[in-house]
Design a protein around this motif. Structure first.
Motif, PDB file in Angstrom:
ATOM      1  N   MET A  24     -34.763  35.970 -12.072  1.00 17.45           N
ATOM      2  CA  MET A  24     -33.683  35.882 -12.058  1.00 17.45           C
ATOM      3  C   MET A  24     -33.023  33.849 -12.746  1.00 17.45           C
ATOM      4  O   MET A  24     -32.447  33.666 -13.430  1.00 17.45           O
ATOM      5  N   MET A  25     -33.722  33.821 -11.568  1.00 13.15           N
ATOM      6  CA  MET A  25     -33.659  32.040 -11.535  1.00 13.15           C
ATOM      7  C   MET A  25     -34.435  31.814 -12.664  1.00 13.15           C
ATOM      8  O   MET A  25     -33.562  30.688 -13.692  1.00 13.15           O
ATOM      9  N   THR A  84     -33.780  25.661 -13.208  1.00 14.64           N
ATOM     10  CA  THR A  84     -35.249  24.344 -13.210  1.00 14.64           C
ATOM     11  C   THR A  84     -35.003  23.762 -12.058  1.00 14.64           C
ATOM     12  O   THR A  84     -33.941  23.251 -12.565  1.00 14.64           O
ATOM     13  N   GLU A  85     -36.397  23.378 -11.842  1.00 14.37           N
ATOM     14  CA  GLU A  85     -36.347  22.455 -11.160  1.00 14.37           C
ATOM     15  C   GLU A  85     -35.858  21.001 -12.215  1.00 14.37           C
ATOM     16  O   GLU A  85     -35.575  20.289 -11.827  1.00 14.37           O
ATOM     17  N   ALA A 131     -24.671  19.391 -10.339  1.00 15.14           N
ATOM     18  CA  ALA A 131     -23.196  20.271 -10.091  1.00 15.14           C
ATOM     19  C   ALA A 131     -23.392  21.506 -11.061  1.00 15.14           C
ATOM     20  O   ALA A 131     -23.327  22.456 -10.406  1.00 15.14           O
ATOM     21  N   GLU A 132     -23.770  21.016 -12.331  1.00 16.71           N
ATOM     22  CA  GLU A 132     -24.375  22.620 -12.671  1.00 16.71           C
ATOM     23  C   GLU A 132     -25.455  23.427 -12.564  1.00 16.71           C
ATOM     24  O   GLU A 132     -25.052  24.935 -12.179  1.00 16.71           O
ATOM     25  N   TYR A 133     -26.325  22.895 -12.102  1.00 14.41           N
ATOM     26  CA  TYR A 133     -27.973  23.905 -10.954  1.00 14.41           C
ATOM     27  C   TYR A 133     -26.571  24.323  -9.974  1.00 14.41           C
ATOM     28  O   TYR A 133     -27.185  25.235  -9.753  1.00 14.41           O
TER      29      TYR A 133
END
Length: 135
Positions: free
Chosen positions: A95-96, A102-103, A111-113
């Motif tokens: 799912m990631m 991603t790294e 912030a989006e991550y």
């Protein structure tokens, strides 16, 4: 001035006594179930406690059956927790990737991550509740 004892009085007394015994037995049973449930809650994890609460609220018959069987509730909750752990181990990385966690994104826009990561965690929690807790 003694009162004569009628047969109806004896029947009424016997019925009242039986009702009292039944209530006492039910109270004792409920107290025992409560003590067993409390002990069980202390020995299982978050998901196990959630499943146990779900059963208590929605399927009292199964809840009591599992609590009263020798180790039944513990085995049931342990199995649910193992299934959920396996689900997380297998599905979270997939799912990631699908969600773009991603790294690279983490380095470029933390912030989006973090926002995506929180949304993923919420989504996975909902899946677990529907697929494992409420099954």
């Amino acid at each position: 001035m003694s009162k004569e004892i009628r047969e109806e009085d004896i029947v009424d007394f016997d019925q009242a006594l039986e009702e009292y015994k039944k209530n006492q037995t039910e109270e004792t049973r409920m107290r025992m179930l409560g003590e067993m449930a409390e002990e069980m809650e202390n020995s299982v994890g978050y998901w196990g406690r959630m499943r146990m609460k779900y059963l208590e609220d929605t399927n009292q018959e199964l809840y009591e059956e599992l609590l009263l069987s020798w180790g039944g509730m513990y085995e049931h909750l342990e199995e649910i927790e193992k299934q959920i752990e396996t689900f997380y181990e297998i599905e979270k990385p997939k799912m990631m990737k699908v969600w773009g966690l991603t790294e690279s994104l983490k380095q470029q826009n933390l912030a989006e991550y973090k926002g995506l990561e929180n949304n993923l965690a919420s989504s996975m929690r909902e899946i677990v509740i529907r697929q494992f807790i409420e099954q």
